[in-house]
Design a protein around this motif. Structure first.
Motif, PDB file in Angstrom:
ATOM      1  N   ALA A  59       0.995  -1.564   0.056  1.00 56.73           N
ATOM      2  CA  ALA A  59       0.201   0.142  -0.116  1.00 56.73           C
ATOM      3  C   ALA A  59       0.714   1.185  -0.046  1.00 56.73           C
ATOM      4  N   GLN A  60       1.824   0.947   0.796  1.00 61.50           N
ATOM      5  CA  GLN A  60       2.891   2.610   1.162  1.00 61.50           C
ATOM      6  C   GLN A  60       2.976   2.546  -0.640  1.00 61.50           C
ATOM      7  N   GLN A  61       3.783   1.779  -1.212  1.00 60.14           N
ATOM      8  CA  GLN A  61       4.429   1.806  -2.662  1.00 60.14           C
ATOM      9  C   GLN A  61       3.321   2.370  -3.969  1.00 60.14           C
ATOM     10  N   ARG A  62       2.187   2.222  -3.808  1.00 58.99           N
ATOM     11  CA  ARG A  62       1.001   2.207  -3.753  1.00 58.99           C
ATOM     12  C   ARG A  62       0.830   3.465  -4.324  1.00 58.99           C
ATOM     13  N   ALA A  63       1.143   4.683  -2.557  1.00 57.80           N
ATOM     14  CA  ALA A  63       0.818   6.353  -2.390  1.00 57.80           C
ATOM     15  C   ALA A  63       2.468   6.350  -2.951  1.00 57.80           C
ATOM     16  N   LEU A  64       3.190   6.260  -2.250  1.00 57.25           N
ATOM     17  CA  LEU A  64       3.993   6.374  -2.916  1.00 57.25           C
ATOM     18  C   LEU A  64       4.073   6.691  -4.646  1.00 57.25           C
ATOM     19  N   LYS A  65       3.278   6.321  -4.922  1.00 64.28           N
ATOM     20  CA  LYS A  65       3.248   6.762  -6.866  1.00 64.28           C
ATOM     21  C   LYS A  65       2.609   8.075  -7.063  1.00 64.28           C
ATOM     22  N   SER A  66       1.759   7.929  -6.498  1.00 64.18           N
ATOM     23  CA  SER A  66       1.051   8.826  -6.594  1.00 64.18           C
ATOM     24  C   SER A  66       0.735  10.210  -5.897  1.00 64.18           C
ATOM     25  N   PHE A  67       2.297  10.525  -4.732  1.00 58.66           N
ATOM     26  CA  PHE A  67       2.189  11.644  -3.793  1.00 58.66           C
ATOM     27  C   PHE A  67       2.496  12.724  -4.428  1.00 58.66           C
ATOM     28  N   GLU A  68       2.703  13.289  -4.250  1.00 60.87           N
ATOM     29  CA  GLU A  68       3.278  14.684  -4.770  1.00 60.87           C
ATOM     30  C   GLU A  68       3.812  15.545  -3.625  1.00 60.87           C
ATOM     31  N   ALA A  69       5.689  15.533  -3.446  1.00 61.18           N
ATOM     32  CA  ALA A  69       6.205  15.626  -1.897  1.00 61.18           C
ATOM     33  C   ALA A  69       6.055  16.972  -1.564  1.00 61.18           C
ATOM     34  N   PRO A  70       6.285  17.861  -1.070  1.00 65.33           N
ATOM     35  CA  PRO A  70       6.582  18.823  -0.735  1.00 65.33           C
ATOM     36  C   PRO A  70       8.097  19.170  -1.635  1.00 65.33           C
ATOM     37  N   ALA A  71       8.048  21.125  -2.274  1.00 63.33           N
ATOM     38  CA  ALA A  71       8.566  20.929  -2.867  1.00 63.33           C
ATOM     39  C   ALA A  71      10.000  21.360  -1.209  1.00 63.33           C
ATOM     40  N   ILE A  72      10.953  21.424  -1.418  1.00 65.44           N
ATOM     41  CA  ILE A  72      11.854  22.320  -0.425  1.00 65.44           C
ATOM     42  C   ILE A  72      12.433  23.086  -1.139  1.00 65.44           C
ATOM     43  N   ASP A  73      12.542  24.592  -0.195  1.00 65.42           N
ATOM     44  CA  ASP A  73      13.471  25.637  -1.224  1.00 65.42           C
ATOM     45  C   ASP A  73      14.671  25.797  -0.805  1.00 65.42           C
ATOM     46  N   ASP A  74      15.461  25.957  -2.264  1.00 64.51           N
ATOM     47  CA  ASP A  74      16.996  25.597  -2.055  1.00 64.51           C
ATOM     48  C   ASP A  74      17.950  26.329  -1.313  1.00 64.51           C
ATOM     49  N   ARG A  95       5.054  19.394   9.243  1.00 67.94           N
ATOM     50  CA  ARG A  95       5.085  18.863   8.092  1.00 67.94           C
ATOM     51  C   ARG A  95       3.346  18.888   7.681  1.00 67.94           C
ATOM     52  N   ASP A  96       3.447  18.382   6.221  1.00 63.97           N
ATOM     53  CA  ASP A  96       1.926  19.204   5.392  1.00 63.97           C
ATOM     54  C   ASP A  96       1.237  18.356   5.847  1.00 63.97           C
ATOM     55  N   PRO A  97      -0.166  18.654   6.124  1.00 60.59           N
ATOM     56  CA  PRO A  97      -0.704  18.242   6.684  1.00 60.59           C
ATOM     57  C   PRO A  97      -1.548  17.025   5.749  1.00 60.59           C
ATOM     58  N   ALA A  98      -1.379  17.075   4.091  1.00 59.57           N
ATOM     59  CA  ALA A  98      -1.166  15.615   3.591  1.00 59.57           C
ATOM     60  C   ALA A  98      -0.427  14.698   4.061  1.00 59.57           C
ATOM     61  N   ALA A 134     -10.292  13.691  15.759  1.00 59.79           N
ATOM     62  CA  ALA A 134      -8.934  14.271  16.651  1.00 59.79           C
ATOM     63  C   ALA A 134      -7.836  13.584  15.613  1.00 59.79           C
ATOM     64  N   PRO A 135      -7.654  14.496  15.048  1.00 51.34           N
ATOM     65  CA  PRO A 135      -6.417  14.619  13.971  1.00 51.34           C
ATOM     66  C   PRO A 135      -5.184  14.966  14.900  1.00 51.34           C
ATOM     67  N   GLU A 136      -5.519  15.897  15.830  1.00 49.81           N
ATOM     68  CA  GLU A 136      -4.454  16.956  16.381  1.00 49.81           C
ATOM     69  C   GLU A 136      -3.876  15.658  17.617  1.00 49.81           C
ATOM     70  N   ARG A 137      -4.719  14.476  17.632  1.00 46.83           N
ATOM     71  CA  ARG A 137      -4.372  13.655  18.746  1.00 46.83           C
ATOM     72  C   ARG A 137      -3.084  12.407  17.551  1.00 46.83           C
ATOM     73  N   VAL A 138      -3.726  12.085  16.139  1.00 42.40           N
ATOM     74  CA  VAL A 138      -2.766  11.694  15.586  1.00 42.40           C
ATOM     75  C   VAL A 138      -1.511  12.535  15.111  1.00 42.40           C
ATOM     76  N   GLU A 139      -1.378  13.880  14.733  1.00 42.43           N
ATOM     77  CA  GLU A 139      -0.782  14.580  15.384  1.00 42.43           C
ATOM     78  C   GLU A 139       0.691  14.333  16.048  1.00 42.43           C
ATOM     79  N   GLN A 140       0.263  14.410  17.237  1.00 41.26           N
ATOM     80  CA  GLN A 140       0.862  14.228  18.437  1.00 41.26           C
ATOM     81  C   GLN A 140       1.865  12.789  18.535  1.00 41.26           C
ATOM     82  N   MET A 141       0.849  11.777  18.105  1.00 42.99           N
ATOM     83  CA  MET A 141       1.398  10.265  17.690  1.00 42.99           C
ATOM     84  C   MET A 141       2.503  10.623  17.066  1.00 42.99           C
ATOM     85  N   ALA A 142       2.444  10.914  15.673  1.00 47.29           N
ATOM     86  CA  ALA A 142       3.251  10.687  14.760  1.00 47.29           C
ATOM     87  C   ALA A 142       4.773  11.783  15.537  1.00 47.29           C
ATOM     88  N   ASP A 143       4.629  12.822  16.340  1.00 47.78           N
ATOM     89  CA  ASP A 143       5.431  13.400  16.783  1.00 47.78           C
ATOM     90  C   ASP A 143       6.024  12.745  18.273  1.00 47.78           C
TER      91      ASP A 143
END
Length: 309
Positions: A59-74, A95-98, A134-143
């Motif tokens: 599932a990760q590979q399928r998600a990666l194939k179509s995911f457009e990563a946030p641009a990284i500033d030079d 992190r972008d909410p994406a 409760a997306p904020e709870r998931v963000e805390q878990m990610a942190d």
């Protein structure tokens, strides 16, 4: 037949000729892991869990194939090189909410797979509900996961949250070039600052015979000399432990100085070695090292233990 260079010969080489980094290839980073997990499952005592993680990796590979990563500033990249800091720091990057949309997709695909066990489906559905309410709870878990800790009830959903973060960071890292990245601090990924999950002695091409530490978050790999502790950098008191009768090319590189270890995999013994998959598939070696009094310095992104009191 690839030639593995002994320690003295490696130290006498011109290290500017050794490829310093291996940037992840979007086309197969997670599908290769999934295939390896399925292969290891056939002879494993944790077959069911390895097959579940294989579904997640697919599932990760399928998600990666179509995911457009946030641009990284030079400017961010230039500043990171100037100060020898990772440009995509795991514990400091906004992190972008994406990334949460990635998580929702992974949960939906794994829960919807007919082969997913009922207990895992329940865990996916529970986490999806938390993500909605409760997306904020998931963000805390990610942190917490990015800082290397997880507590209590967060253990079961941890591999799924981490899987989404892996897709997010790997997508960003795959667009970088070696010349854009700093050397970074010893023992940490120069791209995101995460400790390695294990190391691999590679075969083939410019990487033949060289050892690379492997990032469990952004999937980058960075070169480290052989017979050197990846935690404290000493070259003294290094020993290699393995299970008699176990798979060839799977060892624990232990340091008597700091009493720590990390696994090391040798592709000349098995060309399909994949660091995250083979680490999870060799838990018996972790048990052996614990009995010998060595501490594991960084964990598996696919298997978490409660770090709370």
């Amino acid at each position: 037949m690839p030639r593995i260079l002994p320690r003295g010969e490696i130290e006498n080489l011109d290290h500017t000729r050794i490829p310093r980094l291996r940037i992840p290839e979007r086309a197969g980073v997670f599908s290769d892991r999934a295939a390896r997990l399925r292969s290891l499952a056939d002879a494993s005592t944790i077959e069911g869990y390895l097959r579940l993680m294989a579904r997640l990796a697919e599932a990760q590979q399928r998600a990666l194939k179509s995911f457009e990563a946030p641009a990284i500033d030079d400017d961010v990249l230039a500043q990171a090189r100037r100060h020898e800091m990772p440009p995509l720091p795991a514990t400091g990057l906004a992190r972008d909410p994406a990334w949460r949309a990635l998580l929702a997709r992974l949960l939906d695909e794994v829960a919807g797979d007919a082969g997913t066990p009922a207990q895992a489906v329940a865990a996916c559905n529970a986490l999806a509900h938390t993500l909605d309410t409760a997306p904020e709870r998931v963000e805390q878990m990610a942190d917490a996961l990015l800082a290397g800790r997880v507590e209590g009830a967060d253990v079961a959903p941890a591999p799924f949250v981490m899987a989404a973060l892996q897709v997010y960071w790997t997508a960003m890292a795959s667009g970088l070039r070696e010349s854009q990245l700093p050397v970074g601090a010893f023992g940490l990924c120069p791209t995101c600052g995460t400790p390695p999950v294990a190391s691999v002695v590679r075969i083939g091409g410019a990487h033949d015979g060289y050892r690379y530490l492997c990032c469990p978050l952004c999937s980058c790999e960075w070169h480290l000399e052989r017979v050197k502790c990846s935690h404290c950098a000493t070259t003294k008191g290094i020993a290699y432990h393995y299970i008699e009768g176990g798979r060839d090319g799977v060892k624990a590189e232990a340091c008597d100085g700091c009493r720590s270890y990390r696994k090391i995999f040798y592709q000349d013994k098995d060309p399909f070695m994949e660091p995250v998959a083979d680490d999870l598939g060799s838990l018996a070696l972790d048990m052996l090292m614990g009995e010998e009094g060595y501490a594991r310095r960084s964990g598996s992104p696919l298997l978490w233990q409660d770090t709370g009191d």
